[in-house]
Design a protein around this motif. Structure first.
Motif, short mmCIF file in Angstrom:
data_model
loop_
_atom_site.label_atom_id
_atom_site.label_comp_id
_atom_site.label_asym_id
_atom_site.label_seq_id
_atom_site.Cartn_x
_atom_site.Cartn_y
_atom_site.Cartn_z
N LYS A 243 33.95 4.27 -5.37
CA LYS A 243 35.53 4.08 -5.65
C LYS A 243 35.88 3.26 -6.75
CE LYS A 243 36.14 6.13 -0.79
NZ LYS A 243 36.87 5.84 0.42
N SER A 244 35.25 2.21 -6.75
CA SER A 244 35.63 1.21 -7.80
C SER A 244 34.15 0.49 -8.29
CB SER A 244 36.49 0.30 -6.95
OG SER A 244 35.79 -0.60 -6.10
N VAL A 245 34.84 -0.44 -9.24
CA VAL A 245 33.51 -1.12 -9.80
C VAL A 245 33.85 -2.69 -9.96
CG1 VAL A 245 34.34 -0.63 -12.36
CG2 VAL A 245 31.98 -1.22 -11.86
N PRO A 271 39.22 8.99 -22.03
CA PRO A 271 40.84 8.87 -22.04
C PRO A 271 40.95 8.25 -20.94
CG PRO A 271 40.31 10.87 -23.08
CD PRO A 271 38.94 10.36 -22.56
N GLY A 272 41.94 6.97 -21.10
CA GLY A 272 42.54 6.28 -20.00
C GLY A 272 41.79 4.90 -19.58
N PHE A 273 40.54 5.22 -20.02
CA PHE A 273 39.58 3.81 -19.62
C PHE A 273 39.30 3.18 -20.72
CE2 PHE A 273 39.03 7.08 -16.44
CZ PHE A 273 38.79 6.22 -15.09
N GLY A 274 40.38 2.99 -21.62
CA GLY A 274 40.06 1.81 -22.90
C GLY A 274 40.49 0.69 -22.72
N ALA A 275 40.26 -0.08 -23.76
CA ALA A 275 40.61 -1.53 -23.50
C ALA A 275 42.07 -2.04 -23.38
CB ALA A 275 40.05 -2.44 -24.79
N ALA A 276 43.03 -0.94 -23.87
CA ALA A 276 44.17 -1.19 -23.98
C ALA A 276 44.84 -1.01 -22.28
CB ALA A 276 45.09 -0.43 -24.82
N ALA A 289 37.51 -7.45 -9.87
CA ALA A 289 37.68 -5.79 -9.77
C ALA A 289 38.05 -5.21 -11.03
CB ALA A 289 38.72 -5.49 -8.93
N CYS A 290 37.57 -4.16 -11.51
CA CYS A 290 37.90 -3.58 -12.86
C CYS A 290 39.16 -2.57 -12.59
CB CYS A 290 36.71 -2.84 -13.35
SG CYS A 290 35.21 -3.91 -13.80
N VAL A 291 40.10 -2.84 -13.25
CA VAL A 291 41.57 -1.96 -13.16
C VAL A 291 41.91 -1.51 -14.50
CG1 VAL A 291 43.73 -1.89 -12.05
CG2 VAL A 291 41.91 -3.47 -11.07
N TRP A 292 42.06 -0.23 -14.56
CA TRP A 292 42.66 0.33 -15.70
C TRP A 292 44.04 0.99 -15.28
CZ3 TRP A 292 37.54 0.96 -14.23
CH2 TRP A 292 36.69 0.36 -15.13
N SER A 293 45.04 0.66 -15.80
CA SER A 293 46.37 1.31 -15.81
C SER A 293 46.40 2.78 -15.72
CB SER A 293 47.46 0.59 -16.59
OG SER A 293 48.92 0.98 -16.28
N GLY A 294 46.54 3.58 -14.73
CA GLY A 294 46.84 4.59 -14.54
C GLY A 294 45.88 5.62 -14.61
N ALA A 295 44.39 5.02 -14.23
CA ALA A 295 43.35 5.58 -14.09
C ALA A 295 42.44 4.97 -13.03
CB ALA A 295 42.58 5.70 -15.35
N THR A 296 41.85 5.76 -12.33
CA THR A 296 40.79 5.06 -11.05
C THR A 296 39.43 5.49 -11.40
OG1 THR A 296 41.04 7.24 -9.95
CG2 THR A 296 42.51 5.46 -9.79
N ALA A 299 37.72 8.86 -10.09
CA ALA A 299 37.98 10.06 -10.85
C ALA A 299 36.87 10.53 -11.80
CB ALA A 299 39.23 9.98 -11.70
N LEU A 300 35.88 9.59 -12.14
CA LEU A 300 34.81 9.69 -12.95
C LEU A 300 33.63 10.06 -12.14
CD1 LEU A 300 35.26 6.95 -15.46
CD2 LEU A 300 36.19 9.27 -15.69
N ARG A 301 33.57 10.27 -10.90
CA ARG A 301 32.44 10.17 -9.98
C ARG A 301 31.77 11.51 -10.30
NH1 ARG A 301 33.94 9.96 -3.90
NH2 ARG A 301 34.83 8.05 -4.47
N GLY A 302 30.40 11.41 -10.61
CA GLY A 302 29.46 12.39 -10.76
C GLY A 302 29.25 12.73 -12.26
N LYS A 303 30.11 12.02 -13.01
CA LYS A 303 29.85 12.21 -14.72
C LYS A 303 28.87 10.96 -15.23
CE LYS A 303 34.63 14.13 -15.05
NZ LYS A 303 35.66 14.08 -15.85
#
Length: 324
Positions: A243-245, A271-276, A289-296, A299-303
Motif C-alpha cells: 500500500k505504500s513505500v 503520470p502523477g509520480f514525478g519529482a514535482a 514515507a514516500c508521498v506523492w501529492s494526488g497519487a498513491t 494504485a500501481l499494484r501489480g504493475k
C-alpha cells in the motif's frame, strides 16, 4: 598436531551437556585450526558449513560445504542435530573453496547469514599479525563479491591505541540481533597481536580477549553514498506490491534531500509520480514515507515499475521497502 585436525559434531538436548556421535573426526579431510560456522538455509533446505583450511603445502583459506536436509522437520534439526549420525561423511558436498598462498593476508574464517535473500559473510582476515573484519556478499551463497576485502574496506574499525580491540575484531555473531531500528553484533576483540594472547606468567600488562558490541542502523550493512552535489539512481524493474513505500535515508549535510520518482518498465515517469509531486525527504529516518501529492502507491499494484532516487547534498541511501 596436524594429524589431529578435523571436524567433529556434537549434540545437546538442553544446550549445556553435549555428546559426540562416536566419530573423532567425521570430516577428516578438513584441516581447521580455528572456529567453524554453520547456518541453516531454510529456503534451500540445507545446512551450510564454513571452516578454515590449513594446508601448509598449498596455502590456507576456507572451504564451504553443504548438507541436504533430512525428512525431519527443519526446526528439530536446528534444536538438536540428531540427523547427523545418520549420514556418512560423503553426504557433505563441497560448493566453495578459496586458498590464499600469501600467508601475510589470508581468510581466517567467515560467518554467514542470510538477510533479505542476500547471503552476508563476516570475513575475518589475518593481516600481518592482526585480525580484521570485512564483509562479502552473495546471491547464492557460493559466488561471493570480495570487493570489500580486496579494497581494504573494513566493516569494523579498531578503537585505537590501547583499546581492547586494537589488534583484532573476530568471530562476529551470526545472525545479528535486531531490535527496533538497530542491528547488534557481538564480536571478540584482541588487545595484542595474533599469537600473543597467552602471556608470560610474570607479564605486568597481560594481553587478553574481550567481548565487544557493535551497532549499526537497520539495513545498515551497506549503502549508496553521495558525498556532494547531486546524483541519481534507478532500480531494476520490479512488480509493485503493498500500500505504500518507505526509504531508509540518512542526510549527512544541511539542506540535503531525497526525491523519489516512479518510472514504468521502459523508464518513463508514471503520470502523477514525478519529482514535482513528491514531498522531499530531508529528515534522517529508517522509515521515511514516500508521498506523492494526488497519487498513491497502491494504485500501481501489480504493475512493473522502477524507482528513481534523486539525491541532493551529501547523504546515504540504505534501502527501500514496499509496506503491506
Amino acid at each position: 598436531s596436524r594429524a589431529d585436525y578435523g571436524l567433529t559434531f556434537a549434540h545437546s538436548g538442553n544446550g549445556r551437556k553435549w555428546s559426540t556421535y562416536g566419530e573423532l573426526n567425521p570430516l577428516d579431510n578438513v584441516r581447521s585450526d580455528t572456529g567453524n560456522s554453520m547456518m541453516w538455509d531454510e529456503e534451500l533446505g540445507l545446512y551450510r558449513l564454513a571452516t578454515r583450511l590449513v594446508d601448509f603445502d598449498k596455502g590456507r583459506g576456507y572451504i564451504q560445504l553443504v548438507r541436504e536436509r533430512m525428512d525431519s522437520p527443519w526446526h528439530e534439526m536446528i534444536l538438536d542435530l540428531v540427523f547427523l549420525p545418520l549420514l556418512p561423511e560423503q553426504q557433505w558436498r563441497e560448493v566453495d573453496r578459496y586458498r590464499v598462498p600469501d600467508l601475510s593476508r589470508q581468510i581466517y574464517i567467515l560467518q554467514m547469514q542470510k538477510y533479505h535473500q542476500i547471503y552476508v559473510a563476516y570475513v575475518n582476515m589475518y593481516e600481518r599479525s592482526e585480525n580484521r573484519a570485512y564483509l562479502a556478499f552473495s546471491r547464492n551463497g557460493i559466488d561471493w563479491d570480495w570487493q570489500w576485502v580486496r579494497e581494504g574496506w573494513r566493516f569494523l574499525e579498531a578503537g585505537g591505541a590501547g583499546t581492547f580491540d586494537e589488534f583484532g575484531q573476530m568471530n562476529i555473531s551470526s545472525p545479528f540481533l535486531t531490535m527496533g531500528d538497530k542491528h547488534y553484533l557481538y564480536y571478540i576483540g584482541a588487545n595484542s597481536p595474533h599469537g600473543a594472547y597467552i602471556p608470560p606468567s610474570d607479564s605486568p600488562d597481560p594481553p587478553y580477549l574481550a567481548l565487544g558490541l557493535a551497532t549499526i542502523r537497520l539495513d545498515g550493512l551497506a549503502c549508496l553514498e553521495l558525498l556532494e552535489g547531486q546524483g541519481e539512481l534507478e532500480t531494476k524493474p520490479f512488480v509493485c506490491e503493498g500500500k505504500s513505500v518507505e526509504v531508509n535515508w540518512e542526510p549527512k549535510a544541511s539542506q540535503a534531500s531525497l526525491v523519489v520518482e516512479v518510472l514504468d518498465a521502459d523508464g518513463a515517469v508514471v503520470p502523477g509520480f514525478g519529482a514535482a509531486r513528491f514531498q522531499a525527504i530531508e529528515q534522517d529516518s529508517c522509515h521515511a514515507a514516500c508521498v506523492w501529492s494526488g497519487a498513491t502507491w497502491a494504485a500501481l499494484r501489480g504493475k512493473n515499475v522502477r524507482l528513481r532516487f534523486k539525491l541532493k547534498g551529501a547523504g546515504r541511501l540504505y534501502s527501500f521497502c514496499a509496506m503491506p
